[in-house]
Design a protein around this motif. Structure first.
Motif, short mmCIF file in Angstrom:
data_model
loop_
_atom_site.label_atom_id
_atom_site.label_comp_id
_atom_site.label_asym_id
_atom_site.label_seq_id
_atom_site.Cartn_x
_atom_site.Cartn_y
_atom_site.Cartn_z
N SER A 286 0.79 -1.25 0.00
CA SER A 286 0.00 0.00 0.00
C SER A 286 0.82 1.28 0.00
N ALA A 287 2.05 1.26 -0.53
CA ALA A 287 2.88 2.47 -0.53
C ALA A 287 2.47 3.49 -1.59
N GLY A 288 1.98 3.05 -2.74
CA GLY A 288 1.54 3.96 -3.79
C GLY A 288 2.66 4.72 -4.46
N LEU A 289 3.78 4.07 -4.73
CA LEU A 289 4.94 4.71 -5.36
C LEU A 289 4.89 4.62 -6.88
N ALA A 290 5.55 5.56 -7.53
CA ALA A 290 5.84 5.42 -8.95
C ALA A 290 6.99 4.43 -9.08
N VAL A 291 6.84 3.43 -9.94
CA VAL A 291 7.88 2.41 -10.12
C VAL A 291 8.84 2.90 -11.20
N ASP A 292 9.79 3.72 -10.77
CA ASP A 292 10.69 4.38 -11.72
C ASP A 292 12.13 3.91 -11.60
N GLY A 293 12.43 3.03 -10.64
CA GLY A 293 13.78 2.52 -10.50
C GLY A 293 14.75 3.47 -9.85
N THR A 294 14.26 4.59 -9.29
CA THR A 294 15.12 5.57 -8.64
C THR A 294 14.82 5.61 -7.15
N PHE A 295 15.82 5.33 -6.32
CA PHE A 295 15.65 5.33 -4.87
C PHE A 295 15.94 6.74 -4.37
N GLY A 296 14.91 7.58 -4.47
CA GLY A 296 15.04 8.96 -4.02
C GLY A 296 14.39 9.17 -2.67
N ALA A 297 14.10 10.43 -2.36
CA ALA A 297 13.55 10.79 -1.05
C ALA A 297 12.17 10.17 -0.82
N VAL A 298 11.36 10.09 -1.87
CA VAL A 298 10.01 9.55 -1.71
C VAL A 298 10.06 8.06 -1.36
N THR A 299 10.91 7.31 -2.06
CA THR A 299 11.06 5.89 -1.77
C THR A 299 11.66 5.68 -0.38
N THR A 300 12.61 6.52 -0.01
CA THR A 300 13.20 6.44 1.34
C THR A 300 12.12 6.61 2.40
N THR A 301 11.26 7.60 2.21
CA THR A 301 10.17 7.83 3.16
C THR A 301 9.25 6.62 3.22
N ALA A 302 8.96 6.02 2.06
CA ALA A 302 8.09 4.84 2.02
C ALA A 302 8.71 3.67 2.78
N VAL A 303 10.02 3.47 2.60
CA VAL A 303 10.71 2.39 3.33
C VAL A 303 10.66 2.64 4.82
N ARG A 304 10.96 3.87 5.23
CA ARG A 304 10.96 4.20 6.65
C ARG A 304 9.55 4.05 7.24
N THR A 305 8.54 4.46 6.50
CA THR A 305 7.16 4.34 6.97
C THR A 305 6.79 2.87 7.16
N TYR A 306 7.13 2.04 6.18
CA TYR A 306 6.83 0.61 6.28
C TYR A 306 7.56 -0.01 7.47
N GLN A 307 8.82 0.33 7.63
CA GLN A 307 9.60 -0.21 8.75
C GLN A 307 8.98 0.21 10.09
N GLY A 308 8.57 1.46 10.20
CA GLY A 308 7.99 1.94 11.45
C GLY A 308 6.66 1.29 11.76
N VAL A 309 5.80 1.17 10.76
CA VAL A 309 4.48 0.57 10.96
C VAL A 309 4.60 -0.90 11.37
N ASN A 310 5.66 -1.56 10.94
CA ASN A 310 5.82 -2.99 11.21
C ASN A 310 6.87 -3.29 12.27
N ARG A 311 7.30 -2.25 13.01
CA ARG A 311 8.20 -2.38 14.16
C ARG A 311 9.54 -3.01 13.79
N LEU A 312 10.04 -2.63 12.61
CA LEU A 312 11.38 -2.99 12.20
C LEU A 312 12.31 -1.83 12.54
N VAL A 313 13.60 -2.04 12.39
CA VAL A 313 14.55 -0.94 12.58
C VAL A 313 14.31 0.10 11.49
N VAL A 314 14.07 1.34 11.89
CA VAL A 314 13.72 2.40 10.93
C VAL A 314 15.00 3.12 10.51
#
Length: 328
Positions: A286-314
């Motif tokens: 449910s991240a809703g990202l553009a699949v563009d192959g670029t790990f920019g700020a938006v993808t970083t935020t999505a990774v951090r959000t997923y990690q936080g919601v699932n109690r992983l190391v953020v």
């Protein structure tokens, strides 16, 4: 765990798997001092023929509904005051993400989900063919009644509503009709999902987002696959060559032995098909990202959000622990 969540007339699996037998607790989050669960013991190996692959239930259509640990006494069939526990409890903090175990329709969204012996905010999904999944003790709903959901879509938040001793997801699988429960761990394992949090298993003949992730990772590994979401002969043959090159059993099943060799540790600034794979896996959750192959700020935020919601190391870095949770 659930203090109720029981029914006196539950069905068992054909071999009585887990009925009153208990399960070892398997933690998931390294950041909380818990290790990711190992794959279930005794699972069948991948199909080795086209006909077997076609018949495999490890078809990429199922997903792990939540990350956490199995609490003592929270297993399917555990005694509940003369009845039996109707599902498997998965414990974690209130607000941990809860995800649809498969595509389906929300047919119940109410206290107890309209089933006898259940308490707390609950959702019931219908997956067709007499198969249903139940998600209990939620702290929040994230889908509406009658909504259509995709496998892996976030549908609620873990909580402690109802008769419980602490926050957890009470998860049930029903097969043959709503009310006919079967052991959730065994049910999902037969479909390639480790409810304890391990890597998934997908066989030739599978389809869907996890297959797309596999194809994109294989392309980054130099195999040049079309990311069409169909795990057919071309893709499975490429996976077998990859497995052989890594000294693995070349059975074409993408499972616990293959995933760690396939994924990359990615961070902001990375680019390529492996990042597309990460973005596809995040979108499945449910991240809703553009699949563009670029790990920019938006993808970083999505990774951090997923990690936080699932109690992983953020940390915003997609390493093996984050990948395992995403594709599981």
């Amino acid at each position: 765990m659930c203090d109720s969540c029981a029914t006196a007339a539950e069905a068992t699996t054909a071999d009585g798997t887990e009925r009153g037998g208990g399960l070892s607790r398997r933690g998931l989050m390294a950041g909380l001092g818990l290790g990711f669960g190992l794959a279930a013991v005794g699972l069948p190996t991948g199909a080795t023929t086209a006909s077997a692959a076609t018949a495999s239930a490890k078809n990429g259509k199922w997903a792990n509904p939540a990350l956490g640990r199995f609490p003592a006494g929270g297993h399917y069939g555990a005694p509940r005051g003369g009845a039996a526990h109707a599902g498997q409890d998965v414990s974690n903090s209130t607000g941990t993400g809860v995800y649809a175990a498969a595509a389906g329709t929300v047919v119940r969204r109410s206290w107890g989900g309209g089933l006898t012996g259940r308490t707390g905010n609950a959702l019931v999904l219908s997956h067709g063919g007499g198969q249903y999944t139940y998600y209990g003790h939620l702290s929040a709903y994230r889908v509406a009644l009658n909504a259509t959901v995709a496998a892996g879509q976030r549908i609620g938040d873990m909580g402690a509503t109802g008769n419980v001793t602490g926050p957890h997801l009470h998860f049930e699988t029903h097969s043959g009709g709503l009310g006919v429960t079967v052991a959730p761990v065994a049910f999902l394992a037969a479909r390639g999902v480790d409810l304890g949090g391990g890597w998934p298993r997908i066989d030739p003949g599978a389809s869907g987002a996890t297959v797309v992730v596999t194809q994109q990772l294989m392309t980054q590994r130099g195999y040049g696959l079309v990311a069409d979401g169909q795990y057919g002969t071309v893709s499975s043959d490429a996976v077998k060559r990859f497995q052989n090159a890594k000294g693995l059993v070349a059975d074409g099943q993408v499972g616990p032995a293959t995933w760690p060799h396939l994924v990359y540790t990615l961070r902001q600034g990375s680019g390529g098909s492996h990042v597309r794979a990460l973005q596809t896996a995040l979108n499945r959750r449910s991240a809703g990202l553009a699949v563009d192959g670029t790990f920019g700020a938006v993808t970083t935020t999505a990774v951090r959000t997923y990690q936080g919601v699932n109690r992983l190391v953020v940390d915003g870095e997609a390493g093996p622990v984050t990948w395992q949770a995403l594709v599981g």
